[in-house]
Design a protein around this motif. Structure first.
Motif, PDB file in Angstrom:
ATOM      1  N   LEU A   5       0.743  67.571 187.671  1.00 12.00           N
ATOM      2  CA  LEU A   5       0.878  66.387 186.939  1.00 12.00           C
ATOM      3  C   LEU A   5       0.875  66.344 185.401  1.00 12.00           C
ATOM      4  N   ALA A   6      -0.226  66.883 184.901  1.00 16.32           N
ATOM      5  CA  ALA A   6      -0.836  67.046 183.684  1.00 16.32           C
ATOM      6  C   ALA A   6       0.292  67.979 182.756  1.00 16.32           C
ATOM      7  N   VAL A   7       0.557  69.006 183.436  1.00 10.23           N
ATOM      8  CA  VAL A   7       1.427  70.017 182.717  1.00 10.23           C
ATOM      9  C   VAL A   7       2.967  69.167 182.494  1.00 10.23           C
ATOM     10  N   ALA A   8       3.376  68.672 183.733  1.00  9.21           N
ATOM     11  CA  ALA A   8       4.394  67.995 183.645  1.00  9.21           C
ATOM     12  C   ALA A   8       4.694  66.953 182.602  1.00  9.21           C
ATOM     13  N   GLN A   9       3.588  66.072 182.508  1.00 10.50           N
ATOM     14  CA  GLN A   9       3.660  65.113 181.316  1.00 10.50           C
ATOM     15  C   GLN A   9       3.099  65.531 180.099  1.00 10.50           C
ATOM     16  N   LYS A  10       3.125  66.840 179.897  1.00 13.57           N
ATOM     17  CA  LYS A  10       2.729  67.467 178.710  1.00 13.57           C
ATOM     18  C   LYS A  10       1.112  66.824 178.178  1.00 13.57           C
ATOM     19  N   VAL A  11       0.486  66.496 178.908  1.00  9.17           N
ATOM     20  CA  VAL A  11      -0.804  66.158 178.324  1.00  9.17           C
ATOM     21  C   VAL A  11      -2.011  67.071 178.932  1.00  9.17           C
ATOM     22  N   CYS A  12      -3.325  67.019 178.133  1.00  4.90           N
ATOM     23  CA  CYS A  12      -4.118  68.098 178.240  1.00  4.90           C
ATOM     24  C   CYS A  12      -4.681  68.297 179.768  1.00  4.90           C
ATOM     25  N   VAL A  13      -4.701  69.494 180.270  1.00  8.60           N
ATOM     26  CA  VAL A  13      -5.239  69.600 181.687  1.00  8.60           C
ATOM     27  C   VAL A  13      -6.681  69.763 181.873  1.00  8.60           C
ATOM     28  N   ARG A  14      -7.261  70.004 180.791  1.00  2.77           N
ATOM     29  CA  ARG A  14      -8.857  70.001 180.893  1.00  2.77           C
ATOM     30  C   ARG A  14      -9.637  69.190 179.614  1.00  2.77           C
ATOM     31  N   PRO A  15      -9.174  67.693 179.829  1.00  2.96           N
ATOM     32  CA  PRO A  15      -9.667  66.942 178.428  1.00  2.96           C
ATOM     33  C   PRO A  15     -11.144  67.062 178.623  1.00  2.96           C
ATOM     34  N   LEU A  16     -11.961  67.007 177.278  1.00  7.21           N
ATOM     35  CA  LEU A  16     -13.366  66.798 177.149  1.00  7.21           C
ATOM     36  C   LEU A  16     -13.562  65.381 176.874  1.00  7.21           C
ATOM     37  N   VAL A  17     -14.583  64.752 177.870  1.00  2.76           N
ATOM     38  CA  VAL A  17     -14.955  63.376 177.766  1.00  2.76           C
ATOM     39  C   VAL A  17     -16.202  63.275 176.921  1.00  2.76           C
ATOM     40  N   ARG A  18     -16.046  62.530 175.965  1.00  5.95           N
ATOM     41  CA  ARG A  18     -17.036  62.171 174.743  1.00  5.95           C
ATOM     42  C   ARG A  18     -17.479  60.786 175.015  1.00  5.95           C
ATOM     43  N   ARG A  19     -18.695  60.691 174.431  1.00  4.30           N
ATOM     44  CA  ARG A  19     -19.291  59.196 174.251  1.00  4.30           C
ATOM     45  C   ARG A  19     -19.286  58.829 172.999  1.00  4.30           C
ATOM     46  N   VAL A  20     -18.586  57.731 172.572  1.00  3.09           N
ATOM     47  CA  VAL A  20     -18.349  57.242 171.184  1.00  3.09           C
ATOM     48  C   VAL A  20     -18.902  55.941 171.159  1.00  3.09           C
ATOM     49  N   ILE A  21     -19.828  55.869 170.173  1.00  5.14           N
ATOM     50  CA  ILE A  21     -20.497  54.775 169.647  1.00  5.14           C
ATOM     51  C   ILE A  21     -19.847  53.880 168.500  1.00  5.14           C
ATOM     52  N   ASP A  22     -19.433  52.756 168.703  1.00  7.78           N
ATOM     53  CA  ASP A  22     -19.061  51.920 167.546  1.00  7.78           C
ATOM     54  C   ASP A  22     -20.006  51.715 166.606  1.00  7.78           C
TER      55      ASP A  22
END
Ligand SMILES: [Zn+2]
Length: 264
Positions: A5-22
């Motif tokens: 599905l990710a390949v078909a939708q052209k989005v990253c297949v192994r995204p890196l999840v990162r914590r972001v602090i405002d």
């Protein structure tokens, strides 16, 4: 299924999840960043995106006769400061310890020329006033490991140098990195290139590169020779620090002195 599905939708297949602090209100959120790989076997979507970006960069930037304005962070003054800092560090280290980056004696030293802050290659002018800025197409191939048949398999498996072929393939990325370092150190400008690595029929990797600007062939040949030798030295089939490793394994973390190995 998620992968397809990710390949078909052209989005990253192994995204890196990162914590972001405002920084303003201190709230925390999780953001998925694309992996940004350039390899299709790692992430087809990111590789495709990167490939398109390179194509656009190439189409728009290849024939420029001037360099685009650099970002504020990398202006000449900052670069100069970086250079100074780097220089100081080397001097400090030299005073404390001897550097171990000894080169092979039989390899000719590569010419070191000061690197100008430009990516545009040399211009040649014809007698009638036309100006040319030639570029190069470069193919780097590994040496022969023995004669091969048309389908790439060895003609004589008993004499074919399989070991070297395997080690060369393992070291290829290092070899390519080192090659461009040497090219940039010797050519006198910030050489830019677009390149692709392909396997040959004999399964040895080789590199096709389109290089901006013209670099003398004799210099390239010299760089190739020196790069190949540098990656292969020192020898990796003779263990040097085996004894020290044994001792390190014996040593207890709280023990201050080295124990005497048993039976000695
Ligand atoms: Zn990706």
């Amino acid at each position: 299924m998620a992968h397809e599905l990710a390949v078909a939708q052209k989005v990253c297949v192994r995204p890196l999840v990162r914590r972001v602090i405002d920084q303003v209100d201190g709230t925390e959120s999780k953001v998925a960043l694309p992996c940004n790989s350039t390899r299709e076997d790692v992430c087809p979507s990111c590789a495709d995106k990167n490939r398109r970006l390179r194509m656009q960069q190439c189409a728009e930037g290849w024939h420029r006769t001037d360099d685009p304005e650099r970002l504020v962070l990398a202006d000449a003054e900052t670069l100069h400061q970086f250079d100074d800092d780097a220089g100081d560090q080397v001097e400090d280290e030299g005073a404390r310890r001897v550097r171990s980056t000894r080169r092979r004696d039989d390899v000719p030293d590569l010419p070191r020329v000061p690197c100008e802050d430009r990516t545009v290659g040399r211009a040649f002018e014809t007698p009638d006033g036309k100006i040319y800025r030639p570029s190069m197409f470069l193919t780097l191939t590994m040496p022969s490991y023995g004669p091969v048949k048309a389908n790439g398999t060895p003609l004589d498996p008993s004499s074919y140098n399989y070991r070297r072929a395997a080690l060369d393939a393992l070291h290829f990325p290092k070899l390519v990195d080192r090659f461009w370092q040497h090219v940039r150190g010797c050519a006198g400008y910030r050489v830019q290139y677009f390149a692709a690595v392909e396997p040959q029929k004999r399964l040895a990797p080789h590199l096709h590169a389109a290089v901006r600007g013209a670099i003398p062939r004799s210099l390239l040949r010299q760089i190739m020779k020196a790069t190949y030798a540098q990656v292969w030295w020192p020898a990796l089939d003779r263990p040097v620090y085996v004894h020290r490793c044994e001792l390190a394994a014996l040593r207890h973390p709280t023990q201050e002195s080295w124990p005497r190995p048993a039976g000695r």
